[in-house]
Scaffold this motif. Structure first.
Motif, short mmCIF file in Angstrom:
data_model
loop_
_atom_site.label_atom_id
_atom_site.label_comp_id
_atom_site.label_asym_id
_atom_site.label_seq_id
_atom_site.Cartn_x
_atom_site.Cartn_y
_atom_site.Cartn_z
N ARG A 142 0.83 -1.21 0.00
CA ARG A 142 0.00 0.00 0.00
C ARG A 142 0.86 1.25 0.00
O ARG A 142 0.53 2.25 -0.67
CB ARG A 142 -0.93 -0.02 1.21
CG ARG A 142 -2.05 1.03 1.13
CD ARG A 142 -2.89 1.01 2.40
NE ARG A 142 -3.41 -0.31 2.68
CZ ARG A 142 -4.52 -0.79 2.13
NH1 ARG A 142 -5.19 -0.05 1.25
NH2 ARG A 142 -4.95 -1.99 2.44
N ASP B 205 0.72 4.17 -2.82
CA ASP B 205 0.24 5.48 -2.36
C ASP B 205 1.30 6.57 -2.48
O ASP B 205 1.05 7.73 -2.13
CB ASP B 205 -0.22 5.40 -0.90
CG ASP B 205 -1.52 4.63 -0.75
OD1 ASP B 205 -2.20 4.41 -1.77
OD2 ASP B 205 -1.86 4.24 0.39
N ALA C 48 -7.68 -0.98 -6.46
CA ALA C 48 -8.00 0.34 -5.91
C ALA C 48 -7.07 1.41 -6.48
O ALA C 48 -7.51 2.53 -6.81
CB ALA C 48 -7.90 0.30 -4.38
N PHE C 49 -5.79 1.07 -6.63
CA PHE C 49 -4.83 2.00 -7.23
C PHE C 49 -5.21 2.30 -8.68
O PHE C 49 -5.22 3.46 -9.11
CB PHE C 49 -3.43 1.40 -7.16
CG PHE C 49 -2.42 2.06 -8.05
CD1 PHE C 49 -1.93 3.31 -7.74
CD2 PHE C 49 -1.97 1.43 -9.20
CE1 PHE C 49 -0.99 3.94 -8.57
CE2 PHE C 49 -1.04 2.04 -10.02
CZ PHE C 49 -0.55 3.29 -9.70
N GLU D 224 -8.10 2.11 -10.10
CA GLU D 224 -9.34 2.91 -10.13
C GLU D 224 -9.05 4.38 -9.87
O GLU D 224 -9.65 5.26 -10.50
CB GLU D 224 -10.34 2.36 -9.12
CG GLU D 224 -10.94 1.02 -9.54
CD GLU D 224 -11.74 0.36 -8.43
OE1 GLU D 224 -11.63 0.81 -7.26
OE2 GLU D 224 -12.47 -0.61 -8.73
N ARG D 225 -8.13 4.65 -8.95
CA ARG D 225 -7.75 6.05 -8.68
C ARG D 225 -7.09 6.68 -9.90
O ARG D 225 -7.36 7.84 -10.24
CB ARG D 225 -6.81 6.12 -7.47
CG ARG D 225 -7.45 5.75 -6.15
CD ARG D 225 -6.59 6.19 -4.98
NE ARG D 225 -5.25 5.61 -4.98
CZ ARG D 225 -4.94 4.48 -4.39
NH1 ARG D 225 -5.87 3.76 -3.77
NH2 ARG D 225 -3.69 4.04 -4.41
N GLU D 226 -6.22 5.92 -10.57
CA GLU D 226 -5.53 6.46 -11.73
C GLU D 226 -6.48 6.66 -12.92
O GLU D 226 -6.32 7.60 -13.70
CB GLU D 226 -4.38 5.53 -12.12
CG GLU D 226 -3.28 5.41 -11.08
CD GLU D 226 -2.64 6.76 -10.75
OE1 GLU D 226 -2.42 7.55 -11.67
OE2 GLU D 226 -2.40 7.01 -9.55
N ALA E 48 -9.68 7.42 -12.55
CA ALA E 48 -10.45 8.61 -12.18
C ALA E 48 -9.67 9.89 -12.43
O ALA E 48 -10.25 10.93 -12.78
CB ALA E 48 -10.88 8.53 -10.72
N ALA E 49 -8.35 9.82 -12.29
CA ALA E 49 -7.50 10.99 -12.52
C ALA E 49 -7.17 11.18 -14.00
O ALA E 49 -6.50 12.16 -14.36
CB ALA E 49 -6.20 10.85 -11.72
#
Length: 224
Positions: free
Chosen positions: A87, A91, A151-152, A154-156, A158-159
């Motif tokens: 993580r 992060d 999860a990582f 998905e964040r990328e 979204a960005a």
């Protein structure tokens, strides 16, 4: 007139509820791990585990329902210890390619370590008789590795830095790419030693480049 013992006395002698003492639980897991890794799942008896852990059978069953529950707890504890750093890698502030490469190197080092390989082989040896053991082992591992990676991703997405329609599938694909030619040969004994750094870097670099060629946006081609 007496007011009873001071609060500090009772606090210093605090008793844990049945099955809730973390030190005793860890002692049971330590003893059980020693027996499982030496004798395998079928060869490990609850009596042997009690002797190794220094507890009665009654105490053991307060903490764990059966041998499957006990072995699953050992695996979960090992997994939590090994995967804690993943993580942190994902992060961080590095470019996507460097994060993926760091994650992959960490993952391969874990999967190819002797202790983790022993646990995997124990499960493979028992899964035909006890498929629930294999299912719990696999599900727990996938939750830790692919869950964090998904999860990582998905964040990328979204960005706007990655284009991925199915992050769950993509996370599984990356794990397969990162371990290609390294983990399975180790698991089955074809390769007897952990991969050397040069070979690990070669496989990881190829995995990251392939992954970003499929899912990248062009802003994520940092060297790995």
């Amino acid at each position: 007139m007496t007011n009873g013992p001071p609060p500090s006395t009772s606090a210093g002698r605090r008793r844990h509820a049945a099955g809730a003492d973390p030190d005793k639980r860890d002692r049971i897991l330590d003893g059980a791990a020693e027996v499982f890794f030496e004798r395998g799942f079928d060869g490990a008896s609850m009596n042997d585990i009690c002797r190794a852990a220094g507890v009665s059978k009654g105490t053991l069953y307060v903490y764990f329902a059966d041998k499957v529950d006990l072995f699953s707890a050992i695996v979960a504890r090992e997994r939590d210890r090994h995967f804690a750093g993943m993580r942190v890698i994902l992060d961080g502030e590095a470019p996507i390619g460097e994060k993926l490469a760091g994650f992959a190197r960490h993952l391969v080092a874990i999967l190819c370590s002797e202790r983790v390989l022993k646990a995997q082989r124990i499960v493979l040896g028992a899964v035909e008789k006890m498929p629930e053991l294999g299912a719990r082992f696999f599900t727990g591992g996938a939750t830790q590795t692919q869950g964090q990676l998904r999860a990582f991703l998905e964040r990328e997405v979204a960005a706007g830095r990655l284009r991925i329609e199915d992050p769950e599938l993509a996370s599984a694909q990356f794990v397969e790419l990162a371990t290609a030619g390294l983990w399975r040969p180790r698991l089955f004994g074809k390769i007897r030693e952990a991969p050397d750094p040069a070979e690990l870097d070669r496989v990881v670099s190829s995995a990251v480049h392939l992954f970003l060629a499929r899912y990248g946006t062009g802003e994520d081609r940092a060297s790995v």
